[in-house]
Write a protein that holds these residues in place. Structure first.
Motif, PDB file in Angstrom:
ATOM      1  N   ASP A  66       0.753  -0.993  -0.020  1.00 29.69           N
ATOM      2  CA  ASP A  66       0.021  -0.122  -0.029  1.00 29.69           C
ATOM      3  C   ASP A  66       0.756   1.284   0.012  1.00 29.69           C
ATOM      4  N   ALA A  67       1.978   1.345   0.209  1.00 30.66           N
ATOM      5  CA  ALA A  67       2.992   2.206   0.257  1.00 30.66           C
ATOM      6  C   ALA A  67       3.121   2.798  -1.099  1.00 30.66           C
ATOM      7  N   ALA A  68       3.004   1.851  -2.145  1.00 33.38           N
ATOM      8  CA  ALA A  68       3.399   1.966  -3.465  1.00 33.38           C
ATOM      9  C   ALA A  68       2.134   2.068  -4.292  1.00 33.38           C
ATOM     10  N   HIS A  69       0.991   1.374  -3.733  1.00 33.89           N
ATOM     11  CA  HIS A  69      -0.028   1.452  -4.703  1.00 33.89           C
ATOM     12  C   HIS A  69      -1.299   1.047  -3.674  1.00 33.89           C
ATOM     13  N   SER A  70      -2.518   1.467  -4.103  1.00 35.45           N
ATOM     14  CA  SER A  70      -3.513   1.076  -3.208  1.00 35.45           C
ATOM     15  C   SER A  70      -4.770   1.367  -4.117  1.00 35.45           C
ATOM     16  N   CYS A  71      -5.768   0.324  -4.055  1.00 34.89           N
ATOM     17  CA  CYS A  71      -6.955   0.395  -4.777  1.00 34.89           C
ATOM     18  C   CYS A  71      -8.068   0.142  -4.199  1.00 34.89           C
ATOM     19  N   PRO A  72      -9.257   0.710  -4.397  1.00 33.82           N
ATOM     20  CA  PRO A  72     -10.613   0.239  -3.650  1.00 33.82           C
ATOM     21  C   PRO A  72     -10.787  -1.352  -3.790  1.00 33.82           C
ATOM     22  N   PRO A  73     -11.525  -1.833  -2.656  1.00 34.66           N
ATOM     23  CA  PRO A  73     -11.609  -3.307  -2.506  1.00 34.66           C
ATOM     24  C   PRO A  73     -12.531  -4.120  -3.616  1.00 34.66           C
ATOM     25  N   THR A  74     -13.021  -3.327  -4.713  1.00 30.47           N
ATOM     26  CA  THR A  74     -13.946  -3.727  -5.497  1.00 30.47           C
ATOM     27  C   THR A  74     -13.344  -5.186  -6.267  1.00 30.47           C
ATOM     28  N   LEU A  75     -12.180  -5.210  -6.409  1.00 30.23           N
ATOM     29  CA  LEU A  75     -11.598  -6.584  -7.048  1.00 30.23           C
ATOM     30  C   LEU A  75     -10.847  -7.371  -6.104  1.00 30.23           C
ATOM     31  N   ALA A  76     -10.902  -7.061  -4.847  1.00 28.75           N
ATOM     32  CA  ALA A  76     -10.404  -7.836  -3.716  1.00 28.75           C
ATOM     33  C   ALA A  76      -8.959  -8.086  -4.191  1.00 28.75           C
ATOM     34  N   GLN A  77      -8.044  -7.214  -4.583  1.00 24.80           N
ATOM     35  CA  GLN A  77      -6.729  -7.550  -4.893  1.00 24.80           C
ATOM     36  C   GLN A  77      -5.611  -6.799  -4.344  1.00 24.80           C
TER      37      GLN A  77
END
Length: 376
Positions: A290-301
């Motif tokens: 998460d320090a490099a990239h973060s995404c909403p959990p819509t794809l659970a990735q």
């Protein structure tokens, strides 16, 4: 001989623990520090896709994870009607390979405990209540001063310290997560017998209502709404708000709602997202997870991509005999495009929902599944 002799890992989440395990197993002296006072982590459940399970097997924790989690291979789609009508049952791609389930739900603190205990067994030194306060790069070494006033020199610092990464700022990467426009209510409770996989409800007062079994007796349930400032709600109001929002969803949700009685089991988080567009390292320090990239959990990735970061980084550091620009170029080439595509796809799902647009959700999910089915 590995490219590094000793490494500091900042952050004991999935990415940090995985990196510590793999590097320590490869003969590197690893210090892992985490600002939290102990292994207990806040949180409810976590959904792990097959590509995450593939890395957990590499870490030699798959048997424990399988025993404590709940595995399944299908996804249900339900209507927000009075019966919670099942509209479709989809078979998920086993992205970790045919011998691993498509998905596994788990209690997030249990996963944290398993990974950090494994890091200690592998030989890493794990210190809680410890955080870096200064970082100075000097040639091929990094000098780090901690909050207990001790100072140590390392060949490499791995920042796996999350969305608000201290390491990211300390090495001069000027990027912070931004709002997505959605927020999520989460709860963790007893699993009704009727819940044996994730079902998603689209529509109604929430954009998404869903749940994921996380063990033989537990389940994680969630509701995604347009983001609002919920910080002023009392614990009782927090519970009442989630109960009210869930009232439009039926089927298994009726049993879940009956169990929504404990405010301490409810939390609310706004979605944020970012991806560092370029190398994730500066000198002898690198950020992952998460320090490099973060995404909403819509794809659970989210956890899967963090685990992949750690796996690829450790592979390169243990394969090569020096930290070179070629090593960093390969790390960037293998991780940046893949993480960017996953983040963008997760955001696309959010945009379709926010704009009330009927996008090709099955097509997008299939594309990402086929992408991550290939080892990182």
């Amino acid at each position: 001989m590995p490219a590094v002799r000793n490494v500091l890992v900042v952050g004991g989440g999935a990415a940090g623990a995985a990196a510590a395990i793999l590097l320590a197993e490869g003969g590197v002296a690893v210090d892992l520090v985490d600002a939290k006072p102990d292994v207990a982590a806040l949180g409810s459940g976590i959904t792990l896709q097959g590509n995450a399970l593939r890395v957990l097997r590499e870490l030699d924790v798959w048997d424990q994870v399988r025993a404590e989690g709940y595995a399944f291979d299908t996804l249900g789609l339900r209507a927000p009607d009075p019966a919670g009508t099942l509209l479709a049952e989809l078979t998920d791609l086993r992205t970790g390979g045919p011998d691993l389930p498509a998905t596994l739900g788990m209690y997030r603190p249990a996963l944290a405990r398993i990974l950090l205990e494994r890091a200690g067994e592998a030989g890493a030194t794990v210190r809680f209540g410890t955080r870096p306060e200064a970082l100075v790069q000097e040639g091929d070494a990094v000098t780090v001063t901690f909050n207990d006033h001790t100072t140590r020199r390392y060949d490499l610092v791995v920042g796996a310290d999350g969305l608000r990464s201290w390491t990211r700022r300390a090495i001069g990467i000027d990027a912070e997560p931004g709002p997505v426009g959605m927020g999520i209510w989460r709860t963790f409770t007893r699993r009704p017998e009727s819940i044996t996989r994730t079902d998603l409800f689209y529509g109604g007062p929430a954009y998404i209502a869903g749940y994921c079994p996380t063990g033989p007796d537990s389940v994680y349930a969630y509701l995604v709404e347009g983001v609002r400032d919920r910080s002023g709600l009392s614990p009782a109001q927090t519970l009442a708000t989630m109960r009210e929002l869930s009232g439009a969803y039926h089927g298994p949700w009726d049993e879940l709602r009956e169990q929504l009685t404990d405010p301490s089991r409810v939390n609310y988080t706004a979605f944020e997202s970012h991806v560092l567009d370029g190398p994730w390292h500066r000198g002898r320090a690198v950020v992952i997870g998460d320090a490099a990239h973060s995404c909403p959990p819509t794809l659970a990735q989210g956890a899967a991509q963090a685990l992949e970061d750690a796996s690829v980084l450790a592979e390169l550091l243990l394969r090569d005999d020096a930290v070179t620009e070629d090593l960093w170029s390969e790390f960037t080439a293998r991780r940046l495009p893949r993480a960017t595509e996953v983040v963008e796809a997760s955001l696309q799902l959010c945009r379709w929902l926010l704009d009330h647009e009927r996008g090709d959700v099955p097509g997008l999910m299939a594309r990402i599944s086929h992408l991550v089915a290939e080892p990182a």
